[in-house]
Design a protein around this motif. Structure first.
Motif, short mmCIF file in Angstrom:
data_model
loop_
_atom_site.label_atom_id
_atom_site.label_comp_id
_atom_site.label_asym_id
_atom_site.label_seq_id
_atom_site.Cartn_x
_atom_site.Cartn_y
_atom_site.Cartn_z
N SER A 48 1.29 -35.68 -30.47
CA SER A 48 1.53 -36.93 -31.19
C SER A 48 2.68 -36.68 -32.15
CB SER A 48 0.29 -37.39 -31.96
OG SER A 48 -0.07 -36.41 -32.93
N LEU A 49 3.36 -37.74 -32.52
CA LEU A 49 4.50 -37.60 -33.41
C LEU A 49 4.56 -38.81 -34.32
CD1 LEU A 49 6.98 -35.81 -34.04
CD2 LEU A 49 8.28 -37.29 -32.51
N ARG A 50 4.53 -38.53 -35.61
CA ARG A 50 4.65 -39.61 -36.59
C ARG A 50 6.12 -39.78 -36.98
NH1 ARG A 50 -0.35 -38.33 -40.81
NH2 ARG A 50 -2.05 -38.54 -39.28
N ASP A 51 6.41 -40.96 -37.47
CA ASP A 51 7.76 -41.23 -37.98
C ASP A 51 8.83 -40.92 -36.93
OD1 ASP A 51 6.63 -41.88 -40.47
OD2 ASP A 51 6.64 -39.76 -41.04
N ILE A 52 8.65 -41.51 -35.77
CA ILE A 52 9.64 -41.31 -34.71
C ILE A 52 10.97 -41.94 -35.10
CG2 ILE A 52 10.23 -41.95 -32.33
CD1 ILE A 52 7.28 -41.76 -31.64
N GLN A 53 12.03 -41.21 -34.85
CA GLN A 53 13.37 -41.74 -35.05
C GLN A 53 13.89 -42.22 -33.68
OE1 GLN A 53 16.17 -39.54 -37.67
NE2 GLN A 53 14.64 -37.88 -37.55
N TRP A 54 13.99 -43.53 -33.51
CA TRP A 54 14.44 -44.05 -32.23
C TRP A 54 15.96 -44.10 -32.17
CZ3 TRP A 54 11.10 -43.60 -28.71
CH2 TRP A 54 9.74 -43.90 -28.91
N GLY A 55 16.47 -43.64 -31.06
CA GLY A 55 17.90 -43.74 -30.79
C GLY A 55 18.18 -44.99 -29.99
N PRO A 56 19.30 -45.04 -29.29
CA PRO A 56 19.64 -46.24 -28.51
C PRO A 56 18.69 -46.45 -27.34
CG PRO A 56 21.19 -44.48 -28.05
CD PRO A 56 20.36 -44.02 -29.21
N SER A 57 18.57 -47.69 -26.92
CA SER A 57 17.79 -48.06 -25.74
C SER A 57 18.77 -48.47 -24.65
CB SER A 57 16.84 -49.22 -26.08
OG SER A 57 16.08 -49.59 -24.96
N LEU A 58 18.71 -47.81 -23.51
CA LEU A 58 19.68 -48.02 -22.44
C LEU A 58 18.99 -48.39 -21.14
CD1 LEU A 58 21.86 -44.91 -23.32
CD2 LEU A 58 22.39 -47.28 -23.85
N GLU A 59 19.70 -49.13 -20.30
CA GLU A 59 19.06 -49.73 -19.12
C GLU A 59 18.96 -48.80 -17.94
OE1 GLU A 59 19.50 -53.77 -16.37
OE2 GLU A 59 21.03 -53.27 -17.85
N HIS A 60 19.94 -47.91 -17.75
CA HIS A 60 19.96 -47.08 -16.54
C HIS A 60 19.98 -45.60 -16.91
CE1 HIS A 60 20.57 -50.60 -14.11
NE2 HIS A 60 21.67 -50.91 -14.75
N PHE A 61 19.45 -44.76 -16.01
CA PHE A 61 19.41 -43.33 -16.26
C PHE A 61 20.81 -42.73 -16.41
CE2 PHE A 61 14.96 -43.00 -14.42
CZ PHE A 61 14.40 -42.59 -15.63
N PHE A 62 21.78 -43.23 -15.64
CA PHE A 62 23.11 -42.63 -15.77
C PHE A 62 23.68 -42.88 -17.16
CE2 PHE A 62 24.23 -46.84 -14.01
CZ PHE A 62 25.26 -47.23 -14.85
N MET A 63 23.32 -44.01 -17.78
CA MET A 63 23.74 -44.26 -19.16
C MET A 63 23.05 -43.29 -20.12
SD MET A 63 23.55 -48.41 -19.33
CE MET A 63 24.57 -49.47 -18.29
N ILE A 64 21.77 -43.04 -19.87
CA ILE A 64 21.02 -42.13 -20.74
C ILE A 64 21.56 -40.72 -20.62
CG2 ILE A 64 18.73 -41.14 -21.18
CD1 ILE A 64 17.51 -43.79 -20.24
N ILE A 65 21.88 -40.30 -19.41
CA ILE A 65 22.45 -38.96 -19.21
C ILE A 65 23.71 -38.80 -20.04
CG2 ILE A 65 23.55 -37.42 -17.53
CD1 ILE A 65 21.62 -38.63 -15.42
N GLU A 66 24.60 -39.79 -19.97
CA GLU A 66 25.85 -39.71 -20.73
C GLU A 66 25.60 -39.79 -22.24
OE1 GLU A 66 28.75 -38.89 -19.42
OE2 GLU A 66 27.60 -38.71 -17.55
N ALA A 67 24.58 -40.56 -22.64
CA ALA A 67 24.26 -40.67 -24.06
C ALA A 67 23.78 -39.34 -24.61
CB ALA A 67 23.20 -41.74 -24.28
#
Length: 296
Positions: free
Chosen positions: A213-232
């Motif tokens: 479990s993890l409290r106080d999660i720091q969320w980064g960007p939300s992206l639609e496709h895996f290739f975008m996430i890989i580059e992010a």
């Protein structure tokens, strides 16, 4: 035996064109008939149905509620007939174009590098790949098969399971060399977690499965496709959960690392989805056989 209760196909074609253009003049031009001929055909259809399809006000026409309902039904039916006609013409001797609705990253990273072997085995089949990851509509998208991730349930389709998906935490070597390297799940609190917008619960599933479990999660960007996430991730925007088979090259060349070696199976899998009406087409059968052979 009673025959089908169907109006004239010519009248239906004319009605569909008039409804689509909202104009007898433009419909007549499309069908290469006179405006009066188009008007007579629609009037004959209204007499056959005993239902008014249009209201006519001087030079303007509007669909009635019944006409709006019927135009949608007729338009879809004509689309099916047109698609079937094109299908029959193009499927002679197994030739034609195979249209594949493809998840973008899966297509780029997994399928496309393997396609040369299919083209070598079937040079008579042309390949058309379209990006497709929404709700499946084979007629509207004009595709023969689709690859999807999900629970494996699509109506009126032949479904071939392809592979499951294992995800793992990945980041850059630079992050690992920084002040807060990732050594376990608790280390993630120092970093932004990148999310996959079409799989919003992926991180929740990972934490639950790994009993963390993890409290106080720091969320980064939300992206639609895996290739975008890989580059992010490579750009240093945060830490992500990524399917191992999609990042084999990055893990091999060291541009990404997997600091937590535990892999978690996702709640779905990849499937080849074929509409039942096209499952026996020669080009579709050839592709299905080839694709399944790539996984053996």
């Amino acid at each position: 035996m009673r025959g089908r209760l169907l109006p004239s196909l010519n009248a239906l074609r004319t009605f569909e064109a008039v409804a689509r253009h909202n104009s007898f003049t433009r419909a007549a031009e499309e069908l290469n008939v006179t405006q009066s001929a188009a008007s007579r055909l629609v009037h004959s259809l209204e007499e056959y149905l005993q239902v008014p399809l249009f209201t006519r006000r001087s030079r303007r026409i509007e669909l009635t509620d019944q006409g709006r309902y019927y135009s949608g039904l007729v338009s879809k039916s004509l689309d099916l007939i047109e698609a079937g006609t094109v299908e029959l013409i193009s499927s002679q001797e197994g030739r034609g174009t195979l249209s594949i609705g493809m998840l973008p990253t899966f297509g780029t990273r997994w399928l496309v590098p393997r396609l040369p072997s299919f083209q070598e085995a079937h040079p008579e089949i042309a390949i058309n790949i379209v990006s497709s990851d929404g709700e499946l509509d084979f007629v509207k998208e004009r595709i023969d098969v689709a690859i999807r991730f999900g629970p494996g349930q699509w109506p009126d389709a032949v479904i071939d399971p392809l592979m499951s998906e294992e995800v793992q935490v990945v980041c850059t070597p630079q992050l690992m060399a920084g002040p807060h390297p990732i050594v376990d799940a608790s280390s993630l609190r120092h970093h932004r977690l990148i999310r996959h917008s079409t799989r919003p619960h992926s991180w929740d599933h990972w934490f639950q499965t790994t009993e963390n479990s993890l409290r106080d999660i720091q969320w980064g960007p939300s992206l639609e496709h895996f290739f975008m996430i890989i580059e992010a991730v490579k750009a240093g925007l945060g830490v992500a959960l990524l399917p191992t088979f999609l990042i084999e090259n990055e893990l091999r060349d060291g541009s990404l690392v997997a600091p937590i070696h535990e892999r978690v199976s996702g709640p779905g899998a990849y499937y080849l989805v074929t509409p039942a009406s096209k499952a026996q087409l020669p080009r579709v059968l050839a592709f299905r056989r080839w694709l399944i052979s790539q996984l053996q």
